[in-house]
Design a protein around this motif. Structure first.
Motif, PDB file in Angstrom:
ATOM      1  N   UNK A 127     -12.578   3.621   5.584  1.00  0.00           N
ATOM      2  CA  UNK A 127     -12.347   2.302   5.564  1.00  0.00           C
ATOM      3  C   UNK A 127     -11.236   1.155   6.475  1.00  0.00           C
ATOM      4  N   UNK A 128     -11.453   1.220   7.547  1.00  0.00           N
ATOM      5  CA  UNK A 128     -10.603   1.143   8.123  1.00  0.00           C
ATOM      6  C   UNK A 128     -11.241   0.728   9.401  1.00  0.00           C
ATOM      7  N   UNK A 129     -12.831   1.738   9.726  1.00  0.00           N
ATOM      8  CA  UNK A 129     -13.804   1.165  10.248  1.00  0.00           C
ATOM      9  C   UNK A 129     -14.410  -0.097  10.185  1.00  0.00           C
ATOM     10  N   UNK A 130     -14.303   0.199   8.443  1.00  0.00           N
ATOM     11  CA  UNK A 130     -15.660  -0.843   8.009  1.00  0.00           C
ATOM     12  C   UNK A 130     -14.777  -2.284   7.486  1.00  0.00           C
ATOM     13  N   UNK A 131     -13.904  -1.759   7.981  1.00  0.00           N
ATOM     14  CA  UNK A 131     -12.452  -3.389   6.998  1.00  0.00           C
ATOM     15  C   UNK A 131     -13.302  -4.224   9.019  1.00  0.00           C
ATOM     16  N   UNK A 132     -12.656  -3.383   9.676  1.00  0.00           N
ATOM     17  CA  UNK A 132     -12.519  -3.457  10.836  1.00  0.00           C
ATOM     18  C   UNK A 132     -13.793  -4.396  11.652  1.00  0.00           C
ATOM     19  N   UNK A 133     -14.709  -3.616  11.466  1.00  0.00           N
ATOM     20  CA  UNK A 133     -16.304  -3.564  12.016  1.00  0.00           C
ATOM     21  C   UNK A 133     -17.271  -5.016  11.389  1.00  0.00           C
ATOM     22  N   UNK A 134     -17.142  -5.039   9.615  1.00  0.00           N
ATOM     23  CA  UNK A 134     -17.574  -5.863   9.350  1.00  0.00           C
ATOM     24  C   UNK A 134     -16.640  -7.093   8.501  1.00  0.00           C
ATOM     25  N   UNK A 135     -15.133  -7.525   8.901  1.00  0.00           N
ATOM     26  CA  UNK A 135     -14.457  -7.846   8.662  1.00  0.00           C
ATOM     27  C   UNK A 135     -14.020  -8.999   7.056  1.00  0.00           C
ATOM     28  N   UNK A 136     -14.757  -7.339   6.321  1.00  0.00           N
ATOM     29  CA  UNK A 136     -13.836  -7.667   5.121  1.00  0.00           C
ATOM     30  C   UNK A 136     -13.895  -5.994   4.284  1.00  0.00           C
ATOM     31  N   UNK A 137     -13.130  -6.321   2.332  1.00  0.00           N
ATOM     32  CA  UNK A 137     -12.950  -5.012   2.420  1.00  0.00           C
ATOM     33  C   UNK A 137     -12.723  -5.664   0.680  1.00  0.00           C
ATOM     34  N   UNK A 138     -12.886  -4.671  -0.194  1.00  0.00           N
ATOM     35  CA  UNK A 138     -12.093  -5.353  -1.631  1.00  0.00           C
ATOM     36  C   UNK A 138     -10.987  -4.428  -2.049  1.00  0.00           C
ATOM     37  N   UNK A 139      -9.533  -4.948  -3.059  1.00  0.00           N
ATOM     38  CA  UNK A 139      -9.028  -3.501  -3.103  1.00  0.00           C
ATOM     39  C   UNK A 139      -9.849  -4.073  -5.082  1.00  0.00           C
ATOM     40  N   UNK A 140      -9.382  -2.740  -5.835  1.00  0.00           N
ATOM     41  CA  UNK A 140      -9.567  -2.868  -7.021  1.00  0.00           C
ATOM     42  C   UNK A 140      -8.502  -2.214  -7.530  1.00  0.00           C
ATOM     43  N   UNK A 141      -7.434  -2.752  -8.517  1.00  0.00           N
ATOM     44  CA  UNK A 141      -6.885  -1.683  -9.195  1.00  0.00           C
ATOM     45  C   UNK A 141      -6.796  -0.586  -9.642  1.00  0.00           C
ATOM     46  N   UNK A 142      -6.357   0.476  -9.622  1.00  0.00           N
ATOM     47  CA  UNK A 142      -6.764   1.656 -10.131  1.00  0.00           C
ATOM     48  C   UNK A 142      -5.620   2.082 -11.337  1.00  0.00           C
ATOM     49  N   UNK A 143      -6.411   3.008 -12.468  1.00  0.00           N
ATOM     50  CA  UNK A 143      -5.714   2.265 -13.530  1.00  0.00           C
ATOM     51  C   UNK A 143      -5.161   3.667 -13.965  1.00  0.00           C
ATOM     52  N   UNK A 144      -4.864   4.141 -15.356  1.00  0.00           N
ATOM     53  CA  UNK A 144      -4.756   5.480 -16.121  1.00  0.00           C
ATOM     54  C   UNK A 144      -6.203   5.748 -15.799  1.00  0.00           C
TER      55      UNK A 144
END
Length: 201
Positions: free
Chosen positions: A65-82
């Motif tokens: 996740x770190x490498x991809x977010x750094x190299x591609x310049x983007x990422x998403x966050x999805x809410x984790x639920x029960x």
């Protein structure tokens, strides 16, 4: 009990994560250099500001996740639920780069509007983010640590309509998960309000 850099024998398990709790779970979606989706949860995650909205997550080691977010310049966050806990846990497995955790966990790739990284379509809410910084942190002596921090600016927000009540996103209806210490988690099932004291000037 108190201690400094060395933990006493009475505490065989590090209490740090139990003390700094509850913590939101950063369920981070990215794409690797070949465009293959990646999805993984991070317990070191939070919002860090508004105007613009910004969030951060950190990994111990330069994980995918770190490498991809750094190299591609983007990422998403999805809410984790029960209801999604089994899928969330499945995406925490250590798999090689190029393995699609959406497929492994039986999740649907939500299509982002502003960026290319996917989010979890089944999640009640998701955020599209542009990476502002991705850095390896140092300790107080200037020595490199194993912590790798990503900060992102939110550029688009997704909320499923059924989780909005009276103009607010309802976390109890979503049954949002939080990470505690050790192997412990909690579900938000109840909330209460507390108004700030009236400012006197």
């Amino acid at each position: 009990m108190h201690y400094g850099d060395r933990r006493p024998e009475d505490l065989p398990h590090d209490p740090f994560k139990a003390i700094v709790a509850p913590r939101p779970i950063g369920w981070i979606g990215t794409r690797n250099a070949d465009g293959i989706p990646n999805l993984a949860p991070y317990s070191f995650f939070n919002g860090i500001g508004t105007g613009p909205h910004m969030i951060c997550f950190s990994s111990m080691g330069p994980k995918h996740s770190f490498v991809n977010a750094k190299d591609r310049g983007e990422f998403t966050f999805s809410l984790a639920t029960e209801p999604l806990v089994a899928a969330m846990n499945a995406t925490s497995d250590m798999v090689p780069d190029g393995a699609n955790e959406f497929v492994l966990a039986g999740l649907t790739e939500g299509q982002s509007v502003e960026i290319a990284a996917p989010f979890v379509a089944e999640s009640p809410a998701a955020l599209e983010c542009v990476t502002l910084s991705a850095t390896r942190l140092t300790d107080r002596h200037g020595n490199p640590t194993d912590a790798h921090l990503v900060i992102g600016e939110v550029v688009h927000t997704h909320i499923r309509d059924e989780f909005i009540r009276e103009g607010r996103f309802d976390v109890t209806l979503a049954r949002t998960l939080s990470r505690l210490g050790y192997m412990d988690y909690a579900t938000i099932t109840e909330t209460w309000e507390l108004a700030r004291p009236t400012e006197k000037g």
